[in-house]
Design an enzyme around this catalytic site. Structure first.
Site, PDB file in Angstrom:
ATOM      1  N   LYS A 163       0.822  -1.211   0.000  1.00 40.06           N
ATOM      2  CA  LYS A 163       0.000   0.000   0.000  1.00 40.06           C
ATOM      3  C   LYS A 163       0.864   1.272   0.000  1.00 40.06           C
ATOM      4  O   LYS A 163       2.063   1.223   0.275  1.00 40.06           O
ATOM      5  CB  LYS A 163      -0.937  -0.027   1.197  1.00 40.06           C
ATOM      6  CG  LYS A 163      -1.989  -1.137   1.082  1.00 40.06           C
ATOM      7  CD  LYS A 163      -2.963  -1.082   2.229  1.00 40.06           C
ATOM      8  CE  LYS A 163      -4.054  -2.121   2.075  1.00 40.06           C
ATOM      9  NZ  LYS A 163      -5.073  -2.012   3.152  1.00 40.06           N
ATOM     10  N   TYR A 188     -12.470  -2.112  -4.709  1.00 37.58           N
ATOM     11  CA  TYR A 188     -13.087  -2.176  -3.384  1.00 37.58           C
ATOM     12  C   TYR A 188     -14.618  -2.071  -3.428  1.00 37.58           C
ATOM     13  O   TYR A 188     -15.240  -1.740  -2.426  1.00 37.58           O
ATOM     14  CB  TYR A 188     -12.502  -1.073  -2.489  1.00 37.58           C
ATOM     15  CG  TYR A 188     -11.084  -1.347  -2.072  1.00 37.58           C
ATOM     16  CD1 TYR A 188     -10.782  -2.378  -1.185  1.00 37.58           C
ATOM     17  CD2 TYR A 188     -10.031  -0.586  -2.572  1.00 37.58           C
ATOM     18  CE1 TYR A 188      -9.480  -2.642  -0.800  1.00 37.58           C
ATOM     19  CE2 TYR A 188      -8.716  -0.844  -2.188  1.00 37.58           C
ATOM     20  CZ  TYR A 188      -8.460  -1.869  -1.306  1.00 37.58           C
ATOM     21  OH  TYR A 188      -7.162  -2.129  -0.926  1.00 37.58           O
ATOM     22  N   ASN A 243      -2.417   0.119   6.576  1.00 33.29           N
ATOM     23  CA  ASN A 243      -1.887  -1.097   7.204  1.00 33.29           C
ATOM     24  C   ASN A 243      -0.864  -1.837   6.334  1.00 33.29           C
ATOM     25  O   ASN A 243      -0.662  -3.037   6.498  1.00 33.29           O
ATOM     26  CB  ASN A 243      -3.016  -2.005   7.666  1.00 33.29           C
ATOM     27  CG  ASN A 243      -3.876  -2.533   6.540  1.00 33.29           C
ATOM     28  OD1 ASN A 243      -3.613  -2.277   5.370  1.00 33.29           O
ATOM     29  ND2 ASN A 243      -4.920  -3.255   6.888  1.00 33.29           N
ATOM     30  N   HIS A 253      -2.100  -5.527   1.465  1.00 34.09           N
ATOM     31  CA  HIS A 253      -3.389  -6.182   1.237  1.00 34.09           C
ATOM     32  C   HIS A 253      -3.088  -7.588   0.756  1.00 34.09           C
ATOM     33  O   HIS A 253      -2.117  -7.818   0.038  1.00 34.09           O
ATOM     34  CB  HIS A 253      -4.197  -5.443   0.156  1.00 34.09           C
ATOM     35  CG  HIS A 253      -5.317  -6.259  -0.396  1.00 34.09           C
ATOM     36  ND1 HIS A 253      -6.572  -6.273   0.171  1.00 34.09           N
ATOM     37  CD2 HIS A 253      -5.372  -7.117  -1.442  1.00 34.09           C
ATOM     38  CE1 HIS A 253      -7.346  -7.101  -0.508  1.00 34.09           C
ATOM     39  NE2 HIS A 253      -6.640  -7.620  -1.497  1.00 34.09           N
ATOM     40  N   GLU A 289      -9.311 -10.907  -7.839  1.00 41.87           N
ATOM     41  CA  GLU A 289      -8.396  -9.780  -7.664  1.00 41.87           C
ATOM     42  C   GLU A 289      -7.217  -9.839  -8.625  1.00 41.87           C
ATOM     43  O   GLU A 289      -6.800  -8.806  -9.166  1.00 41.87           O
ATOM     44  CB  GLU A 289      -7.906  -9.747  -6.218  1.00 41.87           C
ATOM     45  CG  GLU A 289      -8.997  -9.387  -5.243  1.00 41.87           C
ATOM     46  CD  GLU A 289      -8.564  -9.431  -3.786  1.00 41.87           C
ATOM     47  OE1 GLU A 289      -9.377  -9.043  -2.934  1.00 41.87           O
ATOM     48  OE2 GLU A 289      -7.417  -9.836  -3.489  1.00 41.87           O
TER      49      GLU A 289
END
Length: 142
Positions: free
Chosen positions: A11, A51, A114, A117, A128
């Site tokens: 990320k 998302y 965070n 992913h 994905e």
């Protein structure tokens, strides 16, 4: 055992903090192989599409804003039980709950930022991976 594939994303916060190599190295050290990898800056539309399952949730807009705030590294990892192993290596979604030594404990800044992913199931992994990679971009063993 059969070889699986899973999607992993480094990320924007982990890219900004120069932790791409640390994260990739950890996956390789743990026996996962990189079948594909590229750095991109997601458009708002691309992030929203990825998302989409969270569209009705309160955090959707801030998640899309965060994921478009800088470049991300998209990877396809492969190996035995790749989905499960990747999720173990990443640690709990909330870095405050993540086990010591996991990627999120080491590199996350917050629940949203965070660091990484990872697909949560084989079905999610398939969806994905195909969202971000064409079949001809996959260079793994199968």
């Amino acid at each position: 055992m059969s070889i699986e594939r899973t999607l992993s994303i480094v990320k924007p916060n982990a890219v900004e903090d120069n932790n791409i190599g640390n994260i990739v190295g950890r996956f390789e050290k743990e026996g996962l192989r990189i079948a594909a990898m590229k750095m991109v800056k997601l458009s708002k539309e691309r992030a929203e599409g990825f998302y989409i399952e969270h569209k009705s949730r309160s955090f959707f807009t801030s998640l899309v804003t965060f994921m478009t705030s800088g470049p991300v590294v998209l990877m396809v990892l492969e190996g035995e039980k790749a989905v499960e192993r990747n999720r173990t290596i990443m640690g709990s979604t909330n870095p405050a709950d993540a086990a010591n030594g996991t990627l999120r404990k080491l590199y996350a800044k917050s629940l949203e930022a965070n660091a990484v992913h990872g697909s949560d199931s084989l079905a999610s992994a398939e969806r994905e991976i195909s969202y971000f990679f064409d079949k001809n971009e996959l260079c793994g063993r199968f």
